[in-house]
Write a protein that holds these residues in place. Structure first.
Motif, PDB file in Angstrom:
ATOM      1  N   MET A 100      15.302  -3.437  -6.497  1.00 26.74           N
ATOM      2  CA  MET A 100      15.458  -4.216  -5.248  1.00 26.74           C
ATOM      3  C   MET A 100      14.749  -5.559  -5.332  1.00 26.74           C
ATOM      4  O   MET A 100      14.652  -6.276  -4.340  1.00 26.74           O
ATOM      5  N   GLY A 101      14.204  -5.875  -6.495  1.00 22.49           N
ATOM      6  CA  GLY A 101      13.631  -7.196  -6.691  1.00 22.49           C
ATOM      7  C   GLY A 101      12.132  -7.270  -6.699  1.00 22.49           C
ATOM      8  O   GLY A 101      11.548  -8.362  -6.679  1.00 22.49           O
ATOM      9  N   TYR A 102      11.461  -6.116  -6.710  1.00 23.75           N
ATOM     10  CA  TYR A 102       9.996  -6.122  -6.745  1.00 23.75           C
ATOM     11  C   TYR A 102       9.558  -6.479  -8.163  1.00 23.75           C
ATOM     12  O   TYR A 102       9.991  -5.852  -9.133  1.00 23.75           O
ATOM     13  N   PRO A 103       8.691  -7.462  -8.328  1.00 24.70           N
ATOM     14  CA  PRO A 103       8.243  -7.818  -9.689  1.00 24.70           C
ATOM     15  C   PRO A 103       7.553  -6.639 -10.369  1.00 24.70           C
ATOM     16  O   PRO A 103       6.705  -5.971  -9.772  1.00 24.70           O
ATOM     17  N   ARG A 104       7.923  -6.396 -11.598  1.00 22.11           N
ATOM     18  CA  ARG A 104       7.390  -5.264 -12.355  1.00 22.11           C
ATOM     19  C   ARG A 104       5.863  -5.277 -12.413  1.00 22.11           C
ATOM     20  O   ARG A 104       5.219  -4.244 -12.258  1.00 22.11           O
ATOM     21  N   GLU A 105       5.291  -6.475 -12.608  1.00 18.80           N
ATOM     22  CA  GLU A 105       3.838  -6.574 -12.753  1.00 18.80           C
ATOM     23  C   GLU A 105       3.107  -6.328 -11.430  1.00 18.80           C
ATOM     24  O   GLU A 105       1.878  -6.175 -11.417  1.00 18.80           O
ATOM     25  N   LYS A 106       3.841  -6.284 -10.342  1.00 14.38           N
ATOM     26  CA  LYS A 106       3.199  -6.045  -9.047  1.00 14.38           C
ATOM     27  C   LYS A 106       3.255  -4.578  -8.611  1.00 14.38           C
ATOM     28  O   LYS A 106       2.922  -4.258  -7.467  1.00 14.38           O
ATOM     29  N   ILE A 107       3.675  -3.734  -9.524  1.00 16.83           N
ATOM     30  CA  ILE A 107       3.687  -2.295  -9.214  1.00 16.83           C
ATOM     31  C   ILE A 107       2.729  -1.630 -10.193  1.00 16.83           C
ATOM     32  O   ILE A 107       3.042  -1.446 -11.372  1.00 16.83           O
ATOM     33  N   THR A 108       1.558  -1.300  -9.723  1.00 16.70           N
ATOM     34  CA  THR A 108       0.495  -0.811 -10.613  1.00 16.70           C
ATOM     35  C   THR A 108       0.293   0.695 -10.453  1.00 16.70           C
ATOM     36  O   THR A 108       0.694   1.287  -9.443  1.00 16.70           O
ATOM     37  N   TYR A 109      -0.347   1.269 -11.449  1.00 18.45           N
ATOM     38  CA  TYR A 109      -0.600   2.714 -11.434  1.00 18.45           C
ATOM     39  C   TYR A 109      -2.095   2.959 -11.571  1.00 18.45           C
ATOM     40  O   TYR A 109      -2.744   2.455 -12.492  1.00 18.45           O
ATOM     41  N   SER A 110      -2.652   3.745 -10.648  1.00 18.63           N
ATOM     42  CA  SER A 110      -4.083   4.079 -10.679  1.00 18.63           C
ATOM     43  C   SER A 110      -4.236   5.586 -10.818  1.00 18.63           C
ATOM     44  O   SER A 110      -4.216   6.310  -9.818  1.00 18.63           O
ATOM     45  N   PRO A 111      -4.361   6.080 -12.072  1.00 18.52           N
ATOM     46  CA  PRO A 111      -4.529   7.535 -12.255  1.00 18.52           C
ATOM     47  C   PRO A 111      -5.973   7.961 -12.018  1.00 18.52           C
ATOM     48  O   PRO A 111      -6.910   7.233 -12.351  1.00 18.52           O
ATOM     49  N   TYR A 112      -6.132   9.156 -11.450  1.00 21.69           N
ATOM     50  CA  TYR A 112      -7.455   9.746 -11.235  1.00 21.69           C
ATOM     51  C   TYR A 112      -7.633  10.914 -12.203  1.00 21.69           C
ATOM     52  O   TYR A 112      -6.677  11.630 -12.522  1.00 21.69           O
ATOM     53  N   ALA A 113      -8.866  11.126 -12.644  1.00 18.57           N
ATOM     54  CA  ALA A 113      -9.124  12.119 -13.684  1.00 18.57           C
ATOM     55  C   ALA A 113      -8.778  13.534 -13.250  1.00 18.57           C
ATOM     56  O   ALA A 113      -8.356  14.353 -14.051  1.00 18.57           O
ATOM     57  N   SER A 114      -8.940  13.834 -11.973  1.00 23.89           N
ATOM     58  CA  SER A 114      -8.693  15.194 -11.496  1.00 23.89           C
ATOM     59  C   SER A 114      -8.159  15.134 -10.082  1.00 23.89           C
ATOM     60  O   SER A 114      -8.246  14.097  -9.396  1.00 23.89           O
ATOM     61  N   PHE A 115      -7.630  16.273  -9.632  1.00 23.27           N
ATOM     62  CA  PHE A 115      -7.157  16.324  -8.251  1.00 23.27           C
ATOM     63  C   PHE A 115      -8.322  16.125  -7.284  1.00 23.27           C
ATOM     64  O   PHE A 115      -8.171  15.529  -6.224  1.00 23.27           O
ATOM     65  N   GLY A 116      -9.498  16.619  -7.669  1.00 28.47           N
ATOM     66  CA  GLY A 116     -10.663  16.431  -6.817  1.00 28.47           C
ATOM     67  C   GLY A 116     -10.978  14.954  -6.615  1.00 28.47           C
ATOM     68  O   GLY A 116     -11.262  14.515  -5.504  1.00 28.47           O
ATOM     69  N   ASP A 117     -10.903  14.183  -7.703  1.00 28.60           N
ATOM     70  CA  ASP A 117     -11.162  12.739  -7.602  1.00 28.60           C
ATOM     71  C   ASP A 117     -10.096  12.063  -6.729  1.00 28.60           C
ATOM     72  O   ASP A 117     -10.387  11.208  -5.896  1.00 28.60           O
ATOM     73  N   TYR A 118      -8.865  12.471  -6.969  1.00 31.30           N
ATOM     74  CA  TYR A 118      -7.754  11.895  -6.192  1.00 31.30           C
ATOM     75  C   TYR A 118      -7.922  12.221  -4.707  1.00 31.30           C
ATOM     76  O   TYR A 118      -7.768  11.365  -3.832  1.00 31.30           O
ATOM     77  N   ASN A 119      -8.269  13.468  -4.451  1.00 32.01           N
ATOM     78  CA  ASN A 119      -8.407  13.917  -3.070  1.00 32.01           C
ATOM     79  C   ASN A 119      -9.563  13.202  -2.369  1.00 32.01           C
ATOM     80  O   ASN A 119      -9.476  12.880  -1.187  1.00 32.01           O
ATOM     81  N   ARG A 120     -10.636  12.959  -3.114  1.00 30.47           N
ATOM     82  CA  ARG A 120     -11.767  12.236  -2.520  1.00 30.47           C
ATOM     83  C   ARG A 120     -11.345  10.818  -2.132  1.00 30.47           C
ATOM     84  O   ARG A 120     -11.681  10.332  -1.052  1.00 30.47           O
ATOM     85  N   ALA A 121     -10.595  10.161  -2.999  1.00 25.10           N
ATOM     86  CA  ALA A 121     -10.122   8.810  -2.680  1.00 25.10           C
ATOM     87  C   ALA A 121      -9.187   8.840  -1.476  1.00 25.10           C
ATOM     88  O   ALA A 121      -9.220   7.956  -0.609  1.00 25.10           O
TER      89      ALA A 121
END
Length: 618
Positions: free
Chosen positions: A474-495
């Motif tokens: 739909m035209g979103y620049p590729r470089e403007k879609i970032t990925y932030s992985p978390y080490a565990s579900f616990g870390d993700y859930n805390r965020a």
């Protein structure tokens, strides 16, 4: 239950790496060869007293106050009793008494529930009791269990179910959780009769009394085992725990379990839709039907598959997604290829819940904004992302194309589900997405960086890549879609609980079959750290939710539920949704009818019969 990271559900169906793809292909060839040449299971040693079940994750505790995951809840509801449970085969789901002697007597104003329990029920024998003999279950055990759920020292995970609901319970907690103090809303009229008094009508109360959180717990066991009670559970349910580690739990029939016998008609058997499962063989059998159950915790799908094929190991498992089309001729409904149908029975097991993708509405880059014009533009941006979100492709790629896609947050099977909602909410339309961006004045230069997050895993990387592809279309620049992985579900859930995420991909398994259980996910007071991960806070929605909380099922409540669902569709705090159907199989000489939410454990219904009876079983 229960928020889950989506990958917890699909991880077991996905290849872990390209290296494993090669391994799988080799394995497929081997297994197909095996399927053609292998001797039938009947040539192998069988122990008909054991049902060997497998799951794709392990519990960390079997203490009912920690029964937040499907793995923990499976064990808790195998070992402990609750007042109610769901009939095994009835669809739609229907409650029945378990430890209760009957359904509750409810006062005319809906505030007082009186429940009698069965007499003569005993806990399993255990060293925590005098002489090691399990004592009789009394309603004081229920009151004690509810106090534990409101005692912060236990880090309880199910308190939210009754928060503000039972008279005096929150005040008991606020006063320091003194177990010697009585609670006005929880009274033992006698050892076998409990009276629950509510602050206001709570029509879902009986549903909550079927959940693992509401299990009867003997105080002696908690005090005897202390912090190790979670791995030394003592209940009055059909099974008692023999051993447990991170790979396997062994359950044995609770020798004190009361006399109960399987009644096919009472359990809701429908011969038109369920005759294929040989369920007639269960009629009249004593519960639990299998003397022993072994639960294997096997995260790797190919490990489960190989074990399932050996004939002498696990008897129940899932079909790895990479093998689905080699094992099955058809997926809707599941029909196995002849070589596999000789050994297995299978079905698509509905996962009563849904997966959804939310926006953090408190993030001014994508959610609410104090400037009305920017708020309008953000709304159009969320609409555009929804228009580009391709549920059909996600279903094909990750869910064997057997998931059920629906608009909104009320999935099929709930009373307020509306099958007539237009499908433009769930169909990818890139022209529409581009038009919405243009209407909002969004360009490649001024679009915000779109932050995608999740637990670090191959499957989440694949989710992200697919999502980025849709946005680019739909035209979103590729470089403007970032990925932030978390080490565990616990870390993700805390965020998540700290409101640090811009977008949130989650799954929700229903605790009970009532739309209130999904609509509360968007109720303002439930914002993070509560279950409202989107931090959606619409005063009109909140008012309607409060209004419905005390309404009994009926046309008025259904209309309000649908009105709230429509608000979510219009405001777009989330993009939803998909209800999964997981293809599962089990050995042909096993009678089983699997289900997850809202059921607890169904292990006590599993029956293993001699393979020599197979011909007559079909």
């Amino acid at each position: 239950m229960r928020l889950h990271a989506i990958e917890m559900f699909v991880e077991n169906r996905m290849m872990k790496s390209l290296k494993k793809v090669l391994g799988v292909l080799v394995g497929v060839g081997f297994l197909l060869l095996v399927a053609g040449c292998q001797k039938p299971f009947s040539d192998r040693a069988q122990d008909l007293s054991v049902f060997r079940f497998s799951d794709n994750g392990a519990p960390v505790s079997m203490d009912p106050v920690q029964a937040a995951t499907q793995y923990g809840n499976l064990m808790v509801t195998s070992i402990f009793d609750q007042l109610y449970e769901y009939k095994y085969l009835a669809r739609p789901y229907e409650l029945k008494p378990r430890l209760a002697a009957a359904m509750p007597e409810v006062s005319e104003d809906g505030l007082v529930y009186t429940i009698r329990i069965k007499q003569g029920v005993r806990y399993s024998d255990n060293a925590c009791f005098p002489g090691g003999k399990g004592r009789e279950v009394v309603v004081q055990d229920f009151i004690y269990a509810m106090k534990r759920m409101f005692d912060p020292a236990n880090l309880p995970q199910g308190e939210w179910l009754w928060q503000g609901k039972i008279k005096g319970l929150d005040e008991w907690k606020d006063a320091g959780s003194d177990y010697s103090q009585d609670i006005e809303g929880l009274r033992a009229l006698d050892p076998y009769t409990i009276q629950i008094t509510l602050n206001q009508p709570y029509p879902q109360l009986t549903y909550t009394l079927a959940m693992g959180y509401s299990s009867f717990v003997p105080r002696e066991a908690v005090e005897h085992y202390g912090k190790e009670f979670g791995i030394n559970p003592v209940g009055s349910g059909p099974y008692q725990l023999v051993s447990f580690n991170t790979k396997k739990a062994v359950l044995r029939r609770n020798s004190n379990f009361r006399e109960e016998f399987f009644d096919l008609e009472y359990e809701g058997y429908d011969p038109e839709t369920q005759a294929w499962a040989n369920l007639e063989k269960l009629q009249g059998k004593r519960i639990p039907i299998s003397e022993n159950v072994e639960v294997y915790f096997m995260k790797e799908t190919m490990t489960r598959w190989n074990s399932l094929n050996k004939g002498t190991e696990i008897q129940f498992g899932s079909i790895p997604v990479e093998l689905t089309h080699m094992v099955a001729e058809e997926l809707k409904p599941l029909k196995l290829r002849p070589e596999y149908a000789k050994k297995f029975t299978g079905m698509n097991m509905p996962d009563f819940g849904f997966v959804y993708f939310s926006f953090n509405m408190e993030d001014p880059r994508i959610g609410n904004h104090p400037d009305p014009e920017q708020n309008r533009r953000n709304h159009l941006l969320r609409q555009a992302i929804r228009a580009a979100y391709d549920w059909d492709q996600r279903n094909r790629r990750f869910y064997n194309d057997v998931g059920e896609i629906f608009p909104g947050v009320i999935p099929p099977g709930l009373d307020a589900h509306d099958p007539d909602l237009p499908d433009h909410y769930i169909k990818a339309d890139y022209d529409k997405a581009k038009a919405l961006l243009a209407e909002g004045g969004w360009t490649a230069e001024n679009l915000p960086v779109l932050e995608y997050s999740g637990v670090a895993s191959v499957i989440n990387s694949q989710f992200y890549e697919q999502f980025r592809g849709w946005m680019e279309k739909m035209g979103y620049p590729r470089e403007k879609i970032t990925y932030s992985p978390y080490a565990s579900f616990g870390d993700y859930n805390r965020a998540l609980k700290r409101k640090e995420l811009m977008t949130i991909g989650m799954g929700w398994g229903l605790d009970y079959p009532d739309s209130e259980n999904t609509l509360q996910l968007f109720y303002g007071p439930n914002k993070s750290p509560g279950s409202n991960s989107a931090n959606y806070d619409n005063p009109e929605y909140n008012e309607l939710f409060r209004k419905t909380k005390t309404l009994l099922p009926g046309p008025e409540r259904t209309a309000l539920y649908r009105q709230m669902n429509q608000m979510i569709l219009e405001d777009v705090p989330t993009i939803s949704g998909l209800m999964r159907n997981n293809p599962v199989i089990w050995h042909r000489n096993v009678v089983f009818y699997p289900s997850r939410n809202p059921h607890g454990s169904l292990l006590h219904y599993a029956y293993v019969f001699p393979e020599s009876e197979l011909e007559s079983a079909n």
